[in-house]
Structures are given as C-alpha cells and as structure tokens.
Design a protein around this motif. Structure first.
Motif, short mmCIF file in Angstrom:
data_model
loop_
_atom_site.label_atom_id
_atom_site.label_comp_id
_atom_site.label_asym_id
_atom_site.label_seq_id
_atom_site.Cartn_x
_atom_site.Cartn_y
_atom_site.Cartn_z
N GLU A 1 -3.04 8.95 -13.99
CA GLU A 1 -2.99 10.41 -14.12
C GLU A 1 -4.39 10.99 -14.26
OE1 GLU A 1 -1.83 14.10 -13.97
OE2 GLU A 1 -0.49 12.38 -13.64
N GLN A 2 -5.28 10.29 -14.95
CA GLN A 2 -6.67 10.76 -15.06
C GLN A 2 -7.34 10.77 -13.69
OE1 GLN A 2 -8.15 7.99 -17.99
NE2 GLN A 2 -7.76 9.39 -19.70
N PHE A 3 -7.05 9.77 -12.87
CA PHE A 3 -7.59 9.73 -11.52
C PHE A 3 -7.08 10.91 -10.70
CE2 PHE A 3 -6.52 8.37 -7.13
CZ PHE A 3 -7.80 8.40 -6.61
N VAL A 4 -5.78 11.19 -10.79
CA VAL A 4 -5.20 12.32 -10.05
C VAL A 4 -5.80 13.63 -10.52
CG1 VAL A 4 -3.06 13.59 -9.64
CG2 VAL A 4 -3.06 11.09 -9.52
N ALA B 1 0.84 -1.20 0.00
CA ALA B 1 0.00 0.00 0.00
C ALA B 1 0.86 1.24 0.00
CB ALA B 1 -0.93 0.02 1.21
N LEU B 2 0.35 2.29 -0.64
CA LEU B 2 0.98 3.60 -0.58
C LEU B 2 -0.10 4.66 -0.58
CD1 LEU B 2 1.03 4.90 -3.78
CD2 LEU B 2 2.59 2.98 -4.01
N ALA B 3 0.19 5.80 0.02
CA ALA B 3 -0.76 6.90 0.12
C ALA B 3 -0.27 8.07 -0.72
CB ALA B 3 -0.92 7.34 1.57
N ILE B 4 -1.22 8.75 -1.40
CA ILE B 4 -0.86 9.88 -2.24
C ILE B 4 -1.72 11.09 -1.87
CG2 ILE B 4 -0.11 8.42 -4.16
CD1 ILE B 4 -2.77 9.04 -5.56
N ASP B 5 -1.20 12.29 -2.22
CA ASP B 5 -1.99 13.50 -2.03
C ASP B 5 -2.73 13.83 -3.32
OD1 ASP B 5 -0.18 14.71 -3.78
OD2 ASP B 5 0.82 15.89 -2.23
N ARG B 6 -3.42 14.96 -3.38
CA ARG B 6 -4.27 15.26 -4.52
C ARG B 6 -3.48 15.57 -5.79
NH1 ARG B 6 -8.13 19.92 -3.33
NH2 ARG B 6 -8.66 19.63 -5.51
N SER B 7 -2.18 15.78 -5.68
CA SER B 7 -1.35 16.00 -6.86
C SER B 7 -0.65 14.73 -7.30
CB SER B 7 -0.32 17.10 -6.59
OG SER B 7 0.62 16.68 -5.62
N GLY B 8 -0.89 13.61 -6.60
CA GLY B 8 -0.26 12.35 -6.95
C GLY B 8 1.06 12.10 -6.26
N ARG B 9 1.47 13.01 -5.39
CA ARG B 9 2.74 12.84 -4.68
C ARG B 9 2.58 11.76 -3.61
NH1 ARG B 9 5.33 16.81 -0.40
NH2 ARG B 9 3.09 17.03 -0.01
N VAL B 10 3.56 10.86 -3.51
CA VAL B 10 3.50 9.76 -2.55
C VAL B 10 3.90 10.28 -1.17
CG1 VAL B 10 4.44 7.52 -1.90
CG2 VAL B 10 3.91 8.01 -4.30
#
Length: 373
Positions: A236-239, A193-202
């Motif tokens: 990228e579309q999801f982000v 698992a990994l968590a990302i912010d709204r810009s896609g940054r991990v």
C-alpha cells in the motif's frame, strides 16, 4: 485565435501525431500541445471523467496553475467542474464557459476573480471523448487575451471529440495487447506476474500467478489481497507513492516478502511497465513478479561464505532466510537465541549490502539462479 479552428484541427488530426500516439503513449503530451496551438489555448488537461481521476496529464504550461488548484483547495470546490461534469456524462461533446455561466456570474464568481484571473487564465473549452467505454475530457485553458470559446468554435471541437475517441480507443487496445503479451511471455517461462495501475487495481494476471494464489494471497475486488499485515502495508505504501508522481515516473521499491501460515512465503518484485503498454487510457504503472519460495532451494552456506565473506554461522542463517524462513524459525532451527540471530542478520545485511529481509531473499534468489542456471 486562429482564423479557422476547423482548418487548424483538420491539419493537426490528419497528420502523423495522433497515429503516433496510438502506438507510442509518450506522444500524447505532444498531441495536447498540438491541439492547444490549433485552438489558440495556452494549456490543456486530460483526465478521466466517469470515475475518481487517477491518471491526469497536463501540459507544462499549466504546472503552476495545477499546483495552486490543489494547494488552495479549488479541486474540492471547482464550480465549472460541478456544472459541466453531469453534462459530459449526459453525452454533450463540447462545453464552454458560455454554457455554464452568465456574464454577470463570471464577473462575480470567486473561482474566476480569486484564482483564474490572478494566475493569468480565464476561459475554458471542454472536449469529451471515449477511450473504449471510459469517458475522458480534454480541458483547454485560455488566457483573457486569447478570448472566450465562442459558439462558432463548437462544431470544430465536436469533430475533435470524435477523432480523439478513435485514437484513444485504439491506444488503450494497443497498450492492453502489449501488457498481456508481456505477462503471457512471463507465463511461458513459469514466472508469475500481474500488472497494476497507479491505484493498485489489477489490470492483468497470468496463469502462473493464479496458481500461486491461496486464501492468504489472492485477488479480491480487482486488487491483490495479502493477509500478511507487514507485506500488505508495504504494498500500500508503494501504491501511495505511485499516486503522487508523474505518469512517466517509475517508483522503485524494495522486494516485499509475503509470509503465509500454511504455505512457504512469496517474494514480490516490482518492475516498470514497458513503454508500449503505458497508454494513459489503460493506466498500467507497475509489473509485480511473484516468486514462490517453496520452489527455491536453500543455498549452500559454503557458497555464501565464499561470495560474501560471511562467517559459517552467518551463512547458515542467511541460507535459511533465503529459503523464506522467518527469523524466529531460523533461530530455533539453528538452536540460537533470537537476539543472536538478529545480531548475525545485521552482519549479513552489512556484508551483502542489503537492508531488509526482502532484499536479502531477492539477492540470494538471484545468486541461486546463477549458480544453478
């Protein structure tokens, strides 16, 4: 305007609201509304100042103003931001219109005459604060009747800056602990698992996910790099969708199937971040679960026939797709034409109520887990 901003702010800050916001990120909007009442402002905006903004919170009273701000292009040419932002970065805790413009400039400046005043606003007070090392600002918006922020109000607003810094720093730390607790718990049950912010940054990644990475799927510059072009575009579309919705909204998306040339594929599922980890100062927006399909055994076609009413030919194809094989490879293994395989796959989609191969793989993975668990 209140008789004493200092007294009003002291009462607000000494209460439970700031403490509640530390452990409950959803309470920050209530904090902003409390501050507006204390300082006699109609609305407020909270945004990070030392990077290009991604997380923006604003009170409901500024919804229409915010829409016009972007629609009319003022976000690209805001003279107040251009003047106060360098001063905030330089360390000033509080800035008002009187620090930025002369009275004559205010009368002539189009930002006031063409945008703020026609929308019922005029005066600004900006309070800088820190969330850890990150610089944020709270922009307080007043109407003409509420009046300008005077020099006498700045000491009280500077005290507010200090209190906000303490609460925001704690809020970020609490949310980060909740986030790492979640990914670590998933690691204990061997779920990458990994968590990302709204810009896609991990923001966080567990050891199980790191073990899944290779040169075709890896972290690069704090982002998830995917060599599979179609999967990369889907992520990228999801982000992009995350960027345009509110901070509290979850963006559902189909599972993303990542094909690799040298290793079996990986399936990415997107889950919402738990509420305790959603501090605006951390910015966590989505949890990505990675399923390494090399560990997923093929499902018996007979089980798929019984469960979904597939024909034997459809079930054989679905079993191979569920194990992560590309459609062309599955067709070759079954000695059928690619066109026949596509026709059978359409029938499988219809009978399983799925629409993409990623959805089908996710569904069959769950069926397999239930069967073997």
């Amino acid at each position: 305007m209140p008789k004493s901003i200092r007294d009003e702010l002291s009462m607000m800050a000494a209460g439970a609201r700031l403490g509640q916001a530390v452990v409950d990120p959803a309470a920050w909007l209530c904090v902003m509304e409390d501050i507006c009442r204390a300082v006699g402002a109609t609305g407020a905006i909270m945004v990070q100042s030392d990077v290009r903004p991604t997380n923006v919170l604003y009170t409901s009273t500024l919804t229409e103003l915010g829409r016009g701000y972007v629609r009319d292009g003022w976000h690209l040419n805001d003279p107040r931001v251009a003047r106060y932002l360098p001063r905030l970065v330089g360390g000033e805790p509080v800035i008002t219109d009187l620090d930025l413009f002369t009275a004559e400039e205010v009368r002539r400046e189009p930002y006031y005459t063409e945008f703020l005043i026609p929308n019922g606003f005029r005066w600004l007070g900006v309070v800088a604060f820190r969330a850890g090392s990150d610089l944020w600002r709270l922009s307080l918006q007043r109407t003409p009747n509420e009046g300008i922020f005077t020099p006498e109000s700045k000491p009280a607003l500077a005290e507010l800056s200090r209190r906000l810094s303490d609460a925001a720093t704690l809020s970020k730390a609490v949310s980060h602990a909740a986030l790492t607790g979640c990914t670590n718990a998933l690691n204990l049950v061997h779920l990458p698992a990994l968590a990302i912010d709204r810009s896609g940054r991990v923001l966080d990644v567990n050891a199980a996910a790191e073990a899944t990475f290779d040169h075709e799927l890896r972290l690069q510059n704090r982002r998830l790099f995917i060599s599979d072009q179609s999967a990369s575009i889907a992520l990228e579309q999801f982000v992009t969708r995350m960027r345009i919705v509110s901070e509290t909204a979850f963006v559902p998306t189909n599972p993303i199937l990542v094909r690799r040339r040298e290793r079996p594929p990986v399936l990415i599922r997107v889950l919402p971040i738990e509420p305790a980890a959603r501090s605006p100062f951390l910015g966590a927006r989505a949890l990505l679960l990675l399923t390494d399909l090399r560990k997923t055994r093929s499902i018996a076609p007979d089980l798929l026939m019984q469960t979904f009413g597939l024909t034997r030919a459809e079930a054989k194809l679905a079993a191979l797709i569920g194990a992560g094989q590309p459609l062309e490879q599955a067709a070759n293994q079954l000695s059928i034409a690619p066109l026949t395989a596509r026709t059978q796959l359409k029938a499988v989609f219809a009978k399983t109520d799925t629409h993409r191969q990623g959805e089908l793989v996710a569904l069959l993975s769950r069926v397999h887990s239930l069967r073997t668990g």
